[in-house]
Design a protein around this motif. Structure first.
Motif, mmCIF file in Angstrom:
data_model
loop_
_atom_site.group_PDB
_atom_site.id
_atom_site.type_symbol
_atom_site.label_atom_id
_atom_site.label_comp_id
_atom_site.label_asym_id
_atom_site.label_seq_id
_atom_site.Cartn_x
_atom_site.Cartn_y
_atom_site.Cartn_z
ATOM 1 N N VAL A 274 45.434 49.802 25.341
ATOM 2 C CA VAL A 274 47.047 50.247 25.895
ATOM 3 C C VAL A 274 46.714 50.700 27.133
ATOM 4 O O VAL A 274 47.968 50.413 28.115
ATOM 5 C CB VAL A 274 47.836 50.730 24.785
ATOM 6 C CG1 VAL A 274 47.601 52.129 24.509
ATOM 7 C CG2 VAL A 274 49.288 50.603 25.131
ATOM 8 N N LEU A 275 45.994 51.701 27.678
ATOM 9 C CA LEU A 275 46.032 52.605 28.722
ATOM 10 C C LEU A 275 45.585 51.841 29.970
ATOM 11 O O LEU A 275 45.647 52.064 31.077
ATOM 12 C CB LEU A 275 44.905 53.742 28.451
ATOM 13 C CG LEU A 275 45.425 54.912 27.579
ATOM 14 C CD1 LEU A 275 44.490 55.711 27.491
ATOM 15 C CD2 LEU A 275 46.640 55.363 27.823
ATOM 16 N N ASP A 276 45.035 50.485 29.723
ATOM 17 C CA ASP A 276 44.494 49.822 30.658
ATOM 18 C C ASP A 276 45.828 48.737 31.302
ATOM 19 O O ASP A 276 45.503 48.322 32.323
ATOM 20 C CB ASP A 276 43.529 48.743 30.608
ATOM 21 C CG ASP A 276 42.195 49.647 29.984
ATOM 22 O OD1 ASP A 276 41.950 50.502 30.418
ATOM 23 O OD2 ASP A 276 41.505 48.944 29.105
ATOM 24 N N VAL A 277 46.808 48.648 30.487
ATOM 25 C CA VAL A 277 47.986 48.128 30.865
ATOM 26 C C VAL A 277 49.217 48.838 31.194
ATOM 27 O O VAL A 277 50.210 48.176 31.471
ATOM 28 C CB VAL A 277 48.253 46.783 29.930
ATOM 29 C CG1 VAL A 277 47.139 45.712 29.857
ATOM 30 C CG2 VAL A 277 48.374 47.267 28.493
ATOM 31 N N VAL A 278 49.204 49.843 31.239
ATOM 32 C CA VAL A 278 50.270 50.634 31.613
ATOM 33 C C VAL A 278 50.091 51.477 32.906
ATOM 34 O O VAL A 278 49.150 51.606 33.277
ATOM 35 C CB VAL A 278 50.433 51.982 30.418
ATOM 36 C CG1 VAL A 278 49.492 53.000 30.552
ATOM 37 C CG2 VAL A 278 52.042 52.557 30.375
ATOM 38 N N ASP A 279 51.537 51.463 33.418
ATOM 39 C CA ASP A 279 51.470 52.073 34.946
ATOM 40 C C ASP A 279 51.314 53.626 34.644
ATOM 41 O O ASP A 279 51.979 54.405 33.760
ATOM 42 C CB ASP A 279 52.641 51.734 35.556
ATOM 43 C CG ASP A 279 52.686 52.243 37.042
ATOM 44 O OD1 ASP A 279 52.243 51.555 37.635
ATOM 45 O OD2 ASP A 279 53.215 53.277 37.207
ATOM 46 N N ALA A 280 50.773 54.138 35.802
ATOM 47 C CA ALA A 280 50.591 55.688 35.741
ATOM 48 C C ALA A 280 51.812 56.431 35.439
ATOM 49 O O ALA A 280 52.083 57.416 34.669
ATOM 50 C CB ALA A 280 49.694 56.289 36.812
ATOM 51 N N ASP A 281 52.915 55.911 36.182
ATOM 52 C CA ASP A 281 54.353 56.656 35.891
ATOM 53 C C ASP A 281 54.767 56.491 34.487
ATOM 54 O O ASP A 281 55.730 57.364 33.986
ATOM 55 C CB ASP A 281 55.412 55.818 36.581
ATOM 56 C CG ASP A 281 55.107 56.052 38.140
ATOM 57 O OD1 ASP A 281 54.189 57.007 38.424
ATOM 58 O OD2 ASP A 281 55.593 55.402 38.828
ATOM 59 N N SER A 282 54.499 55.661 33.721
ATOM 60 C CA SER A 282 55.005 55.312 32.456
ATOM 61 C C SER A 282 53.893 55.974 31.131
ATOM 62 O O SER A 282 54.396 55.736 30.083
ATOM 63 C CB SER A 282 55.292 53.955 32.080
ATOM 64 O OG SER A 282 55.716 53.351 33.156
ATOM 65 N N LEU A 283 53.039 56.365 31.594
ATOM 66 C CA LEU A 283 52.004 57.097 30.642
ATOM 67 C C LEU A 283 52.583 58.041 29.747
ATOM 68 O O LEU A 283 52.371 57.798 28.485
ATOM 69 C CB LEU A 283 50.763 57.902 31.455
ATOM 70 C CG LEU A 283 49.488 57.145 31.798
ATOM 71 C CD1 LEU A 283 48.627 58.092 32.495
ATOM 72 C CD2 LEU A 283 49.112 56.571 30.444
ATOM 73 N N GLU A 284 53.819 58.878 30.242
ATOM 74 C CA GLU A 284 54.158 59.744 29.138
ATOM 75 C C GLU A 284 54.782 59.038 27.911
ATOM 76 O O GLU A 284 55.175 59.610 26.815
ATOM 77 C CB GLU A 284 55.278 60.607 29.909
ATOM 78 C CG GLU A 284 56.430 59.818 30.692
ATOM 79 C CD GLU A 284 57.387 60.505 31.187
ATOM 80 O OE1 GLU A 284 57.901 61.511 30.566
ATOM 81 O OE2 GLU A 284 57.675 60.525 32.341
ATOM 82 N N SER A 285 55.219 57.958 28.017
ATOM 83 C CA SER A 285 55.930 57.027 26.994
ATOM 84 C C SER A 285 54.888 56.771 25.599
ATOM 85 O O SER A 285 55.134 56.799 24.725
ATOM 86 C CB SER A 285 56.459 55.851 27.256
ATOM 87 O OG SER A 285 55.525 54.860 27.597
#
Lengths: 395, 295
Positions: A274-285
């Motif tokens: 999942v961490l490969d497909v998430v944008d850095a800005d949205s990591l907190e979710s």
């Protein structure tokens, strides 16, 4: 006019559904299998057949599993082999296709291999398992999770746990470690994996005294989950199970955050990646999500750390769970042949049933239907990285 | 309370359907062509948002929402290109050839994108960087509000454009009769290209709003969205601008309420069943007349 519009609409829907389904690519590369003779020792080699996708849509799974298998074989051969004989790997590319897998299975059976590792994806594994019962060749699928693959087939084993088992693990985790009393489920109703995990979770959770306050579903193409999440949040569950693959997981986690829900998300191994497909800005979710996986890179046990180091030295990347399962599968066969002191099919199968092996993916013992009973690693997402949290086994 | 919240959820997805449906209805109303590639233009728009943010805006102080500019430009160009290359040569062919071409273009775009950028989805950075707003104890995300407002503004301006400007009138004339329109000096070719340009620019806006709520770009993202928006356009009365908006909102709200209060597992079956009922009673759509199709 009425008919015209209606038929147009219907035609459009049919065509587009077809179009959506037809997105698969066909890889016509001629299947030039590189039959690898790992060694040319003087004694007769032990032949291991391997079937898995090396080209096509699911190639990435097959290739990483194969790399794990090759690494294990190299290690064993360097160490003197098994029963004084070297291991020889014959790997074949099924492209993730069941028909292809059966053809390759017959080819390997004609070559009198001593065991087969494969296939990698569920449907080809099921196809070769069904065909293999008469020949009695020991078969281990490292990664086929579909329950029917090993059901009633004496000679077929698997290294990974099955989908429902993950549901039970997660229920145990919710009860013991999260002390949850109320849980909800958001599942993809058109997916066997999602339903398998969700159903098992609900059954086990109720047994452990967790109240299920919501069980909502959605379809494969949905991207909006606000309605289901709003319904779920009315009952204030402490834990939300999301049995889904990582691409959708990102969307769901974001919407949970957008709705301001205060709930602990947990999930099965589909969350890995999942961490490969998430944008850095949205990591907190994704922060604080727990999910089950076959093993964890930063599990500190020696066997895991050795494996991770050797694998990344050999291939320049961190091993996926597929690689780890492939690796363990070779060691399973080695242990079985040594216990049986022969490579006879029946003796090997008997030995496998009684085996106990400490592997990278946990302590392996076979239970009912030759499915492994083993611990699962719970991973937590912390500061934008996967961290090993704890190991859970279902009592 | 729950009902109100769910209504808002429905409005959010409904206004996206409405925005996409506007593109379908524009093109159908004037060119009498169901542009199946419309969903794919949204997909291309979504990729444009991703790449323009990554390549241009990342690291600068410009808010990401300005990705709307390259996105609308690219979508408009792609839409015009498709019209010139694929539809114009077939203008005088039977309608079924056009329909098949549209499906062909749609598949071509999907598979090209899949080949070039891979089947995996790409994540989109946060476009509206605000916390959800709390209204009466309910959290409403910024993108929901922006989507609803933008949809309404665009609908009204589109309606004014069609009724009041020379180009708009030329479009209406072309939709009534190609031959007669060119006789009175309207350039039918450029009018049709303009139609596709506007439809595709709307798709560009829709794609930015879409990824602000569902932050992923994937090669096949346009197909289901396209089907739903097309359905919305038909239910509202295809070819009618207010119809597209009404259809989109009704579809979104029906979906949300069905999922919330009847069954989240059967929602598609129930919603589409209801829509077939609507069409049986009013074959021309909610706002449509039975035999006349116009913008």
């Amino acid at each position: 006019m009425k008919k015209k519009l209606l038929s147009l609409l219907l035609a459009a829907i049919m065509i587009f559904t077809l179009a959506a389904c037809g997105g698969g690519s066909t890889d016509n590369d001629s299947a030039e299998e590189a039959d690898e003779a790992v060694t040319d020792s003087d004694g007769e080699t032990i032949k291991i057949g391997q079937i898995g996708p090396q080209t096509g849509e699911v190639a990435v799974y097959g290739i990483t599993a194969l790399q794990g298998i090759e690494l294990a074989i190299e290690e064993i051969n360097a160490d003197g082999g098994v029963l004084g004989r070297q291991l020889e790997l014959i790997s074949e590319d099924d492209k993730g296709d069941p028909t292809e897998a059966v053809t390759l299975y017959n080819k390997l059976a004609d070559e009198n291999v001593d065991a087969i590792i494969g296939a990698i994806t569920s449907k080809p594994s099921d196809a070769i398992a069904t065909n293999s019962t008469e020949d009695g060749i020991p078969i281990i699928t490292p990664t086929g999770t579909m329950a029917s693959i090993t059901e009633g087939k004496d000679n077929v084993f698997r290294t990974c746990y099955i989908d429902p088992y993950q549901g039970e693990i997660l229920a145990q985790f919710a009860a013991d470690s999260l002390n949850a009393t109320k849980a909800a489920v958001l599942r993809n109703t058109s997916d066997d994996y999602s339903n398998g995990v969700a159903d098992a979770f609900i059954a086990k959770a109720e047994e452990l005294g967790i109240e299920i306050v919501g069980d909502e579903g959605y379809g494969a193409d949905d991207v909006d989950f606000a309605v289901q999440l709003t319904n779920i949040s009315q009952n204030n569950p402490e834990v939300l199970l999301v049995p889904e693959y990582y691409e959708k997981d990102v969307l769901i986690a974001k919407q949970v955050q957008d709705l301001g829900m205060d709930v602990q998300i947990i999930g099965p191994d589909g969350w890995d990646g999942v961490l490969d497909v998430v944008d850095a800005d949205s990591l907190e979710s994704l922060e604080g999500v727990y999910f089950a996986n076959h093993y964890s890179l930063d599990d500190e046990s020696e066997i895991v750390q050795n494996f991770v180091t050797n694998y990344s030295d050999a291939y320049g990347e961190n091993p996926s769970a597929f690689a780890a399962l492939g690796y363990d599968t070779v060691y399973l066969l080695k242990a079985a042949w040594e216990d049986a002191d022969s490579t006879d099919y029946e003796a090997t199968i008997e030995a496998l049933k009684g085996i106990e092996l400490e592997g990278v993916t946990g302590n392996l013992v076979f239970g009912e239907n030759n499915n492994p009973i083993k611990a699962s690693s719970i991973i937590v997402i912390e500061d934008g990285a996967y961290k090993f949290h704890e190991s859970i086994i279902v009592e | 309370m729950n009902f109100l919240l769910q209504l808002l959820n429905g409005l959010q997805i409904g206004s996206i359907y409405a925005l996409v449906a506007l593109g379908y209805t524009m093109v159908y109303g004037i060119a009498l062509l169901i542009n199946f590639a419309h969903g794919e233009i949204i997909m291309i728009g979504a990729y444009t948002v991703v790449f323009s943010i990554q390549l241009i805006f990342a690291g600068t102080d410009i808010p990401y929402v300005f990705a709307i500019i390259p996105t609308v430009i690219i979508c408009t160009l792609v839409g015009m290109l498709i019209e010139r290359l694929a539809y114009k040569p077939l203008r005088n062919s039977p309608r079924i050839s056009n329909l098949i071409t549209a499906i062909g273009v749609s598949l071509l775009l999907q598979n090209t994108m899949m080949k070039v950028f891979g089947a995996q989805s790409r994540s989109v950075p946060k476009i509206f960087d605000h916390k959800p707003i709390e209204v009466f104890g309910a959290n409403i995300s910024i993108s929901t509000i922006v989507t609803i407002v933008v949809t309404l503004v665009l609908t009204i301006s589109l309606q004014i454009f069609m009724k009041k400007t020379k180009y708009g009138k030329a479009m209406v004339a072309t939709s009534e009769d190609y031959g007669a329109a060119s006789l009175v000096g309207i350039n039918v070719d450029s009018t049709l290209t303009l139609t596709f340009a506007i439809g595709s620019a709307l798709a560009g806006v829709a794609s930015l709003l879409y990824v602000s709520s569902y932050p992923q770009a994937a090669p096949l993202m346009g197909s289901m969205l396209g089907i739903k928006a097309f359905t919305a356009a038909v239910v509202g009365g295809i070819g009618l601008i207010p119809g597209a908006v009404l259809g989109g909102l009704i579809l979104g709200i029906l979906e949300a309420l069905t999922k919330a209060f009847i069954s989240s597992r059967l929602s598609d079956a129930i919603v589409f069943g209801l829509l077939i009922l609507v069409l049986l009673i009013r074959p021309g759509g909610l706002l449509g007349e039975d035999h006349k199709e116009k913008v």
